[in-house]
Design a protein around this motif. Sequence first.
Motif, PDB file in Angstrom:
ATOM      1  N   ASP A 156      41.607  62.501  44.767  1.00 24.66           N
ATOM      2  CA  ASP A 156      40.192  62.183  44.270  1.00 24.66           C
ATOM      3  C   ASP A 156      39.996  60.439  43.692  1.00 24.66           C
ATOM      4  O   ASP A 156      40.794  59.938  44.607  1.00 24.66           O
ATOM      5  N   GLN A 157      39.198  60.358  43.114  1.00 20.80           N
ATOM      6  CA  GLN A 157      38.531  58.781  43.529  1.00 20.80           C
ATOM      7  C   GLN A 157      39.569  57.423  42.966  1.00 20.80           C
ATOM      8  O   GLN A 157      39.786  56.370  43.640  1.00 20.80           O
ATOM      9  N   ALA A 158      40.360  58.073  41.724  1.00 23.65           N
ATOM     10  CA  ALA A 158      41.733  57.187  41.058  1.00 23.65           C
ATOM     11  C   ALA A 158      42.810  57.115  42.607  1.00 23.65           C
ATOM     12  O   ALA A 158      43.269  56.473  41.929  1.00 23.65           O
ATOM     13  N   GLY A 159      43.089  58.215  42.642  1.00 24.51           N
ATOM     14  CA  GLY A 159      44.159  58.118  43.820  1.00 24.51           C
ATOM     15  C   GLY A 159      43.818  57.388  44.698  1.00 24.51           C
ATOM     16  O   GLY A 159      44.628  56.991  45.257  1.00 24.51           O
ATOM     17  N   MET A 160      42.359  58.126  45.481  1.00 26.87           N
ATOM     18  CA  MET A 160      42.059  57.196  46.351  1.00 26.87           C
ATOM     19  C   MET A 160      42.688  55.488  46.537  1.00 26.87           C
ATOM     20  O   MET A 160      42.824  54.731  47.506  1.00 26.87           O
ATOM     21  N   THR A 161      42.059  55.257  45.230  1.00 28.88           N
ATOM     22  CA  THR A 161      41.617  53.866  44.929  1.00 28.88           C
ATOM     23  C   THR A 161      42.786  52.812  44.824  1.00 28.88           C
ATOM     24  O   THR A 161      43.069  51.585  45.450  1.00 28.88           O
ATOM     25  N   VAL A 162      44.239  53.548  44.124  1.00 30.96           N
ATOM     26  CA  VAL A 162      45.117  53.213  43.900  1.00 30.96           C
ATOM     27  C   VAL A 162      46.144  52.980  44.865  1.00 30.96           C
ATOM     28  O   VAL A 162      46.482  51.835  44.676  1.00 30.96           O
ATOM     29  N   ALA A 163      46.264  54.074  45.929  1.00 30.72           N
ATOM     30  CA  ALA A 163      46.280  54.138  47.917  1.00 30.72           C
ATOM     31  C   ALA A 163      45.944  52.487  48.350  1.00 30.72           C
ATOM     32  O   ALA A 163      46.636  52.071  48.819  1.00 30.72           O
ATOM     33  N   VAL A 164      44.376  52.979  48.444  1.00 25.58           N
ATOM     34  CA  VAL A 164      43.768  51.344  49.188  1.00 25.58           C
ATOM     35  C   VAL A 164      44.369  50.252  48.046  1.00 25.58           C
ATOM     36  O   VAL A 164      44.712  48.976  49.191  1.00 25.58           O
ATOM     37  N   ALA A 165      44.457  50.274  46.870  1.00 27.19           N
ATOM     38  CA  ALA A 165      44.475  48.908  46.629  1.00 27.19           C
ATOM     39  C   ALA A 165      46.396  48.162  47.210  1.00 27.19           C
ATOM     40  O   ALA A 165      46.811  47.644  47.330  1.00 27.19           O
ATOM     41  N   TRP A 166      47.156  49.789  46.467  1.00 25.78           N
ATOM     42  CA  TRP A 166      48.441  48.903  47.460  1.00 25.78           C
ATOM     43  C   TRP A 166      48.809  48.736  49.063  1.00 25.78           C
ATOM     44  O   TRP A 166      48.932  47.840  49.361  1.00 25.78           O
ATOM     45  N   ARG A 167      47.999  49.314  49.481  1.00 31.35           N
ATOM     46  CA  ARG A 167      47.738  48.542  50.932  1.00 31.35           C
ATOM     47  C   ARG A 167      47.306  47.910  50.838  1.00 31.35           C
ATOM     48  O   ARG A 167      48.082  46.690  51.927  1.00 31.35           O
ATOM     49  N   PHE A 168      46.524  47.440  50.524  1.00 33.82           N
ATOM     50  CA  PHE A 168      45.676  45.724  50.772  1.00 33.82           C
ATOM     51  C   PHE A 168      46.808  44.588  50.207  1.00 33.82           C
ATOM     52  O   PHE A 168      46.753  43.918  50.427  1.00 33.82           O
ATOM     53  N   THR A 169      47.634  44.817  48.957  1.00 31.04           N
ATOM     54  CA  THR A 169      48.029  43.791  48.772  1.00 31.04           C
ATOM     55  C   THR A 169      49.513  43.495  49.055  1.00 31.04           C
ATOM     56  O   THR A 169      49.979  42.888  49.695  1.00 31.04           O
ATOM     57  N   GLN A 170      49.870  44.762  49.905  1.00 27.69           N
ATOM     58  CA  GLN A 170      51.265  44.832  50.066  1.00 27.69           C
ATOM     59  C   GLN A 170      50.652  43.953  51.687  1.00 27.69           C
ATOM     60  O   GLN A 170      51.295  43.343  53.055  1.00 27.69           O
ATOM     61  N   MET A 171      49.332  44.751  52.410  1.00 30.84           N
ATOM     62  CA  MET A 171      49.055  43.823  54.114  1.00 30.84           C
ATOM     63  C   MET A 171      49.306  42.391  53.300  1.00 30.84           C
ATOM     64  O   MET A 171      49.896  41.204  53.882  1.00 30.84           O
ATOM     65  N   MET A 172      48.622  41.368  51.888  1.00 30.00           N
ATOM     66  CA  MET A 172      48.447  40.336  53.110  1.00 30.00           C
ATOM     67  C   MET A 172      49.210  39.209  50.814  1.00 30.00           C
ATOM     68  O   MET A 172      49.756  38.837  51.516  1.00 30.00           O
ATOM     69  N   LEU A 173      50.220  40.001  50.294  1.00 27.57           N
ATOM     70  CA  LEU A 173      50.826  39.530  49.030  1.00 27.57           C
ATOM     71  C   LEU A 173      52.151  40.223  49.022  1.00 27.57           C
ATOM     72  O   LEU A 173      52.993  40.617  48.190  1.00 27.57           O
ATOM     73  N   PRO A 174      52.833  40.534  50.681  1.00 29.57           N
ATOM     74  CA  PRO A 174      53.813  41.497  49.373  1.00 29.57           C
ATOM     75  C   PRO A 174      55.111  40.163  49.133  1.00 29.57           C
ATOM     76  O   PRO A 174      56.011  41.138  48.819  1.00 29.57           O
ATOM     77  N   GLU A 175      55.193  38.964  49.698  1.00 28.58           N
ATOM     78  CA  GLU A 175      56.034  38.000  48.742  1.00 28.58           C
ATOM     79  C   GLU A 175      55.829  37.936  47.271  1.00 28.58           C
ATOM     80  O   GLU A 175      56.658  37.868  46.568  1.00 28.58           O
ATOM     81  N   ILE A 176      54.825  38.457  46.928  1.00 26.35           N
ATOM     82  CA  ILE A 176      54.429  38.696  45.250  1.00 26.35           C
ATOM     83  C   ILE A 176      54.980  39.852  44.230  1.00 26.35           C
ATOM     84  O   ILE A 176      55.153  39.534  44.028  1.00 26.35           O
TER      85      ILE A 176
END
Length: 204
Positions: A156-176
Amino acid sequence: MKLIGMLDSPYVRRVAIGMKLLGLDFEHQSLSVFRGFDEFLKINPTVKAPTLMLDDGQILIESTLILDYVETLAAPEKSLIPRDPAKRVRATRLNGFALAACDKTAQIVYERNLRPAEKQYEPWVERVRTQLLGAYAVLEADLAAAPLPQQADALDQAGMTVAVAWRFTQMMLPEIVVAGAYPQLRSYSAFAEQLPVFLDTPPD
């Protein structure tokens, strides 16, 4: 309809995946708000991604508002929003904290990449870092208490948004946001990212 913006933005990617899950036809124009500023300005005076241009030329902005509108085009046959009040509260909660994580990730990236080093304000970065980690702590605890189902037809939208957010942060700030500290989020994102709709909508 035309969705304008680059898929390295979690907000654009979120809308693109959502529209595909809802079975809606649209054209995607990958246009950067930075490199394509002047061209984007001609489309949307706020130069904000995502921008959804409707068939009659009207434009919509803000990912949540766009998804709210396109839900009406797919309903009642399809929806990414639970109708049950308790399930809807949880979905709203997860959406909110995932979007907060996106916002805080972007703030740190902009501070680091757009502001000259001598003008960067470390106390501000630390404040935003605390907020970012707080958002992911809430999400990890929520998924640990009640894991999101890892079935394609339950996305659903929540699961989709959680996954998209996680991928974005891991692309940009995996050290944090260190992946090993978030097994629930890591597992759910891995499930989502192998789904055809995610594979067909990769970050630029």
